[in-house]
Design a protein around this motif. Structure first.
Motif, mmCIF file in Angstrom:
data_model
loop_
_atom_site.group_PDB
_atom_site.id
_atom_site.type_symbol
_atom_site.label_atom_id
_atom_site.label_comp_id
_atom_site.label_asym_id
_atom_site.label_seq_id
_atom_site.Cartn_x
_atom_site.Cartn_y
_atom_site.Cartn_z
ATOM 1 N N VAL A 85 0.866 -1.174 0.000
ATOM 2 C CA VAL A 85 0.000 0.000 0.000
ATOM 3 C C VAL A 85 0.904 1.226 0.000
ATOM 4 C CG1 VAL A 85 -1.804 1.292 1.194
ATOM 5 C CG2 VAL A 85 -1.817 -1.215 1.248
ATOM 6 N N ASN A 86 0.848 2.000 -1.088
ATOM 7 C CA ASN A 86 1.728 3.159 -1.233
ATOM 8 C C ASN A 86 3.182 2.728 -1.049
ATOM 9 O OD1 ASN A 86 2.408 5.775 -1.756
ATOM 10 N ND2 ASN A 86 1.850 6.576 0.258
ATOM 11 N N LYS A 111 -2.568 6.365 -5.587
ATOM 12 C CA LYS A 111 -2.492 7.526 -6.476
ATOM 13 C C LYS A 111 -1.402 8.511 -6.073
ATOM 14 C CE LYS A 111 -7.329 7.121 -7.821
ATOM 15 N NZ LYS A 111 -8.653 7.781 -7.953
ATOM 16 N N THR A 112 -0.380 8.034 -5.333
ATOM 17 C CA THR A 112 0.723 8.893 -4.920
ATOM 18 C C THR A 112 2.087 8.279 -5.211
ATOM 19 O OG1 THR A 112 0.689 7.983 -2.675
ATOM 20 C CG2 THR A 112 -0.613 9.962 -3.060
ATOM 21 N N TYR A 113 2.178 6.967 -5.389
ATOM 22 C CA TYR A 113 3.455 6.279 -5.573
ATOM 23 C C TYR A 113 3.690 6.061 -7.068
ATOM 24 C CZ TYR A 113 7.248 3.334 -3.708
ATOM 25 O OH TYR A 113 8.464 2.816 -3.349
ATOM 26 N N ALA A 114 4.947 6.186 -7.511
ATOM 27 C CA ALA A 114 5.227 6.185 -8.942
ATOM 28 C C ALA A 114 5.169 4.790 -9.564
ATOM 29 C CB ALA A 114 6.596 6.812 -9.201
ATOM 30 N N TYR A 115 6.044 3.878 -9.125
ATOM 31 C CA TYR A 115 6.158 2.548 -9.731
ATOM 32 C C TYR A 115 6.215 1.493 -8.629
ATOM 33 C CZ TYR A 115 8.115 5.344 -13.591
ATOM 34 O OH TYR A 115 8.330 6.273 -14.567
ATOM 35 N N PRO A 116 5.420 0.451 -8.695
ATOM 36 C CA PRO A 116 5.555 -0.613 -7.698
ATOM 37 C C PRO A 116 6.800 -1.457 -7.889
ATOM 38 C CG PRO A 116 3.870 -1.191 -9.299
ATOM 39 C CD PRO A 116 4.280 0.213 -9.593
ATOM 40 N N LEU A 117 7.233 -1.648 -9.146
ATOM 41 C CA LEU A 117 8.393 -2.484 -9.436
ATOM 42 C C LEU A 117 9.311 -1.743 -10.403
ATOM 43 C CD1 LEU A 117 6.617 -5.944 -9.937
ATOM 44 C CD2 LEU A 117 7.774 -5.095 -7.886
ATOM 45 N N SER A 118 10.546 -1.482 -9.969
ATOM 46 C CA SER A 118 11.510 -0.742 -10.769
ATOM 47 C C SER A 118 12.860 -1.463 -10.707
ATOM 48 C CB SER A 118 11.656 0.685 -10.235
ATOM 49 O OG SER A 118 12.631 1.405 -10.945
ATOM 50 N N PHE A 119 13.468 -1.696 -11.882
ATOM 51 C CA PHE A 119 14.688 -2.501 -11.935
ATOM 52 C C PHE A 119 15.723 -1.855 -12.841
ATOM 53 C CE2 PHE A 119 11.153 -5.340 -11.096
ATOM 54 C CZ PHE A 119 11.615 -6.075 -10.015
ATOM 55 N N ARG A 120 16.917 -1.636 -12.302
ATOM 56 C CA ARG A 120 18.061 -1.181 -13.080
ATOM 57 C C ARG A 120 19.086 -2.309 -13.142
ATOM 58 N NH1 ARG A 120 15.600 2.654 -10.439
ATOM 59 N NH2 ARG A 120 15.343 4.728 -11.335
ATOM 60 N N VAL A 132 -2.477 -4.959 -9.469
ATOM 61 C CA VAL A 132 -1.840 -3.650 -9.338
ATOM 62 C C VAL A 132 -2.873 -2.574 -9.652
ATOM 63 C CG1 VAL A 132 0.036 -2.173 -10.140
ATOM 64 C CG2 VAL A 132 0.327 -4.668 -10.141
ATOM 65 N N LYS A 133 -2.923 -1.519 -8.836
ATOM 66 C CA LYS A 133 -3.854 -0.431 -9.132
ATOM 67 C C LYS A 133 -3.339 0.893 -8.566
ATOM 68 C CE LYS A 133 -6.864 -0.762 -5.041
ATOM 69 N NZ LYS A 133 -8.266 -0.854 -4.570
ATOM 70 N N ASP A 134 -3.760 1.959 -9.224
ATOM 71 C CA ASP A 134 -3.630 3.329 -8.728
ATOM 72 C C ASP A 134 -2.192 3.787 -8.501
ATOM 73 O OD1 ASP A 134 -6.367 3.717 -8.780
ATOM 74 O OD2 ASP A 134 -6.667 3.058 -6.719
ATOM 75 N N TYR A 135 -1.269 3.404 -9.407
ATOM 76 C CA TYR A 135 0.069 3.992 -9.383
ATOM 77 C C TYR A 135 0.124 5.156 -10.373
ATOM 78 C CZ TYR A 135 1.946 0.529 -6.245
ATOM 79 O OH TYR A 135 2.185 -0.226 -5.119
ATOM 80 N N LEU A 136 0.999 6.110 -10.120
ATOM 81 C CA LEU A 136 1.032 7.312 -10.936
ATOM 82 C C LEU A 136 1.502 7.038 -12.360
ATOM 83 C CD1 LEU A 136 2.508 9.933 -8.446
ATOM 84 C CD2 LEU A 136 0.134 9.670 -9.170
ATOM 85 N N TYR A 137 2.408 6.083 -12.532
ATOM 86 C CA TYR A 137 2.974 5.842 -13.854
ATOM 87 C C TYR A 137 2.672 4.430 -14.339
ATOM 88 C CZ TYR A 137 5.221 10.298 -13.163
ATOM 89 O OH TYR A 137 5.438 11.628 -12.945
#
Length: 267
Positions: A85-86, A111-120, A132-137
């Protein structure tokens, strides 16, 4: 429970997570105590930012997690049964190789957090049976590196920009039974590299563009298997699908896509 490197008596209600039957007051303390290969289990809802620095499984036991789990080393990590959650997971090390599995999780960006999963960096990423729901991007952000991605039985709803964003590098990806609802784009491919990925039995509803190639001139090759319902969304910048079902063919992110579509009897 272990508190400040000493063992003390703690109320059960004070314990956040356990490792091998021992409870800890914070998730960070549980990670510190864990050995490679251990399972860390939530004992209650947790609000905490943590750094994961070893190969572990995190089992949320269907509890809520608010915060960011960060891997800056490149590890083998499984996250299961966590209700984010967020919050989310961020692999930050560009030069490190990681292996990540997410299964049976929910992600609510509030509706405040950008990405739930981000990988570099170079990673193998597996996501299955998640909502998954309500992410900004987007649900999945891959800004660089060479990644093998597998997504199966995932629903993404109300992420207004895109469901999946590959920003650079070359990615091999398979998406099976991915459902995208209420998003501007299903997939955004944003670089000049050749791309090839497979979709199977995927569905998009209230999506403007199913696959978009921006800031690049090379070919996107999308192999469609099974029945994929795009709900009238466009395929790439040129090949527009009307009606919505495509099966067992290959499309390209260029004018050639229109030719391929015509040869396959689509209008």
């Amino acid at each position: 429970a272990k508190i400040n490197n000493t063992y003390s008596v703690a109320l059960a209600s004070d314990l956040s997570a356990s490792v091998n039957g021992i409870g800890y007051t914070t998730l960070a303390e549980a990670i510190t105590a864990a050995q490679s290969g251990d399972v860390i289990t939530f004992l209650q809802d947790i609000t905490e930012n943590v750094t994961i620095n070893k190969n572990v499984t995190i089992d949320g036991a269907d509890k809520k997690y608010t915060g960011t789990m960060t891997d800056n080393a490149g590890l083998t990590v499984t996250v299961q049964n966590v209700n984010f959650v967020n919050g989310g997971f961020d692999k930050t090390a560009k030069g490190a190789t990681g292996n990540y599995t997410f299964k049976d999780c929910t992600f609510d960006g509030a509706k405040t957090y950008a990405y739930p999963l981000s990988f570099r960096g170079a990673n193998t990423i597996n996501v299955e049976n998640c909502i998954v729901k309500d992410y900004l991007y987007s649900f999945l952000y891959v800004p660089n590196g060479t990644n093998a991605v597998s997504v199966k039985n995932v629903t993404v709803e109300n992420c207004p920009n895109y469901a999946v964003y590959f920003a650079s590098g070359v990615n091999s990806a398979t998406f099976e039974k991915l459902i995208v609802k209420k998003s501007n784009r299903g997939f955004l491919i944003n670089n000049t590299a050749n791309r090839a990925f497979t979709i199977k039995d995927c569905t998009m509803k209230n999506v403007d563009t199913a696959i978009e190639h921006s800031n690049g001139t090379n070919t996107i090759t999308c192999t469609a298997l099974g029945v994929n319902d795009f709900g009238g969304a466009a395929l790439s910048e040129y090949a527009v699908i009307k009606g919505a079902t495509i099966t067992g063919t290959t499309y390209y992110g260029s004018v050639q896509g229109m030719v391929e579509k015509a040869l396959n009897g689509q209008t």
